[in-house]
Write an enzyme that holds these catalytic residues in place. Structure first.
Site, PDB file in Angstrom:
ATOM      1  N   PHE A  59      35.177 -60.067  -3.104  1.00 29.37           N
ATOM      2  CA  PHE A  59      35.000 -61.468  -3.487  1.00 29.37           C
ATOM      3  C   PHE A  59      34.679 -62.231  -2.214  1.00 29.37           C
ATOM      4  O   PHE A  59      35.526 -62.372  -1.333  1.00 29.37           O
ATOM      5  CB  PHE A  59      36.276 -62.051  -4.124  1.00 29.37           C
ATOM      6  CG  PHE A  59      36.163 -63.535  -4.432  1.00 29.37           C
ATOM      7  CD1 PHE A  59      36.026 -63.969  -5.736  1.00 29.37           C
ATOM      8  CD2 PHE A  59      36.193 -64.483  -3.417  1.00 29.37           C
ATOM      9  CE1 PHE A  59      35.919 -65.339  -6.017  1.00 29.37           C
ATOM     10  CE2 PHE A  59      36.077 -65.845  -3.689  1.00 29.37           C
ATOM     11  CZ  PHE A  59      35.942 -66.268  -4.995  1.00 29.37           C
ATOM     12  N   GLU A  60      33.458 -62.708  -2.122  1.00 29.94           N
ATOM     13  CA  GLU A  60      33.103 -63.603  -1.037  1.00 29.94           C
ATOM     14  C   GLU A  60      31.952 -64.484  -1.497  1.00 29.94           C
ATOM     15  O   GLU A  60      31.066 -64.034  -2.234  1.00 29.94           O
ATOM     16  CB  GLU A  60      32.728 -62.849   0.245  1.00 29.94           C
ATOM     17  CG  GLU A  60      31.548 -61.917   0.136  1.00 29.94           C
ATOM     18  CD  GLU A  60      31.207 -61.227   1.462  1.00 29.94           C
ATOM     19  OE1 GLU A  60      32.053 -61.211   2.379  1.00 29.94           O
ATOM     20  OE2 GLU A  60      30.072 -60.708   1.570  1.00 29.94           O
TER      21      GLU A  60
END
Length: 394
Positions: free
Chosen positions: A274-275
């Site tokens: 998750f980025e």
């Protein structure tokens, strides 16, 4: 007889009715309600003919065919075999957020996607979906890698995925090539997604626009410590790079977040599954020079350097603290790790158990908050974190 009487009344009052309609039109033209109605036409000037706008002019920016406020996409490196897990993740992303925003999806693979895969993901969204493959340069063991040494490393590795070529190629690709893929060249931001993840909370804003409006370059949700056996020389290689290029270190960097009391790497990194990233960061001369330096050192293959510590160390060194953001409001699950906003058991628009989430109180999260506060708001009277700090290995 009644019908004849009705007709006489209509004709008697018709002039008055017409005058009333015309007067209402001209007088009401300046009223907000009328103006809002007229905004559907090419002109709000009552003296001009009102011609309906074309459909494309009235499309909301978040309509599937609308021009989004930010040039961005949800992006994943996936295989055809990931279809079920990706469909589960997309179903939640759509339900929780993207069905109201319709940002495009971009999926890339080292082999062509099957028709079954394409149809399976396209069925879940109204947004545009693009599919791409990788070139040989981005998905290979480079020619400067000593194959004898490399094969011995794979044979003796005592950590997860230590024997796999594909995992190392994936880490190298995510570190240095994903943002350079042709399908991403027109993007300013990307949100990395993966199969088999879950999103626990309704997201009622646009994280891309939030990043852009606040000058943020890197957004994360989970911070953990790395398997140190996979990166034994990464920190020393990074220090050598920093000594050769001190001008690239940001003046208000988060380097203190990375080190222990002895100045050694503490293993903290953002989980890159998750980025949300301003791609100008990955395209910057500083990041590209850093990746090239690491790539030539061979650690993606002689060890098992992951894209998560590479991205995280780069963000901590080359960005100012104010440019890195913790999306603590987004409930997220990646197999084995839960990130759940506080209070979600009883309030808000999340469905998750914060008691099962140690991320918010984890050492790397707390350390990030403390270091960032010391730089961005050194005179703060309320501490960045209070309460227990949890220490856990991934």
């Amino acid at each position: 007889m009644a019908l004849a009487t009705y007709r006489r009344l209509v004709w008697r009052h018709l002039p008055v009715m017409l005058i009333g309609i015309l007067a209402g039109y001209f007088v009401g033209c300046n009223k907000p309600a009328v103006r809002r109605t007229l905004s559907l036409f090419d002109t709000a000037d009552c003296s001009q003919p009102r011609v309906a706008k074309s459909a494309i002019d009235t499309v909301d920016m978040y309509h599937p065919n609308g021009t989004k406020p930010v040039r961005a996409a949800l992006v994943a490196l996936v295989r055809n075999s990931d279809l079920f897990g990706l469909r589960m993740a997309m179903r939640q992303i759509e339900d929780r957020w993207n069905r109201a925003h319709n940002y495009q999806y971009i999926f890339v693979n080292d082999v062509p996607f099957t028709d079954e895969f394409k149809q399976g993901v396209q069925a879940l969204t109204k947004a545009q979906v693009k599919f791409g493959t990788l070139d040989s340069e981005s998905w290979q063991v480079p020619g400067w890698i000593n194959q004898t040494k490399y094969q011995e490393v794979k044979r003796t590795a005592q950590y997860p995925h230590g024997e796999k070529d594909s995992y190392r190629k994936m880490c190298r690709f995510q570190s240095g090539y994903l943002h350079r893929h042709p399908l991403l060249q027109d993007l300013d931001y990307y949100w990395r997604i993966e199969p088999d993840v879950e999103y626990y909370c309704d997201i009622d804003y646009d994280p891309f626009a939030f990043m852009q409006q606040n000058g943020l370059k890197y957004g994360w949700n989970v911070a953990m410590t790395e398997f140190m056996a996979t990166i034994p020389t990464l920190w020393n290689t990074t220090k050598m790079f920093a000594l050769e290029h001190p001008e690239l270190i940001a003046p208000d960097s988060l380097w203190q977040w990375l080190v222990d009391e002895h100045g050694q790497y503490n293993g903290c990194h953002f989980w890159s599954n998750f980025e949300i990233v301003d791609l100008s960061f990955y395209r910057s001369p500083a990041y590209q020079a850093y990746f090239d330096y690491l790539d030539r050192a061979g650690g993606f293959f002689y060890e098992r350097w992951g894209d998560a510590p590479v991205h995280s160390i780069a963000a901590a060194l080359f960005l100012n603290a104010s440019q890195v953001h913790y999306f603590s409001d987004i409930g997220y699950f990646h197999p084995s790790v839960v990130s759940c906003p506080r209070g979600a058991r009883t309030q808000g628009r999340c469905v998750c158990d914060a008691n099962k989430s140690f991320v918010q109180d984890g050492f790397c999260t707390v350390r990030f908050l403390q270091v960032k506060q010391s730089i961005v708001d050194p005179n703060a009277t309320v501490p960045a974190h209070s309460g227990v700090v949890r220490y856990a290995e991934p």
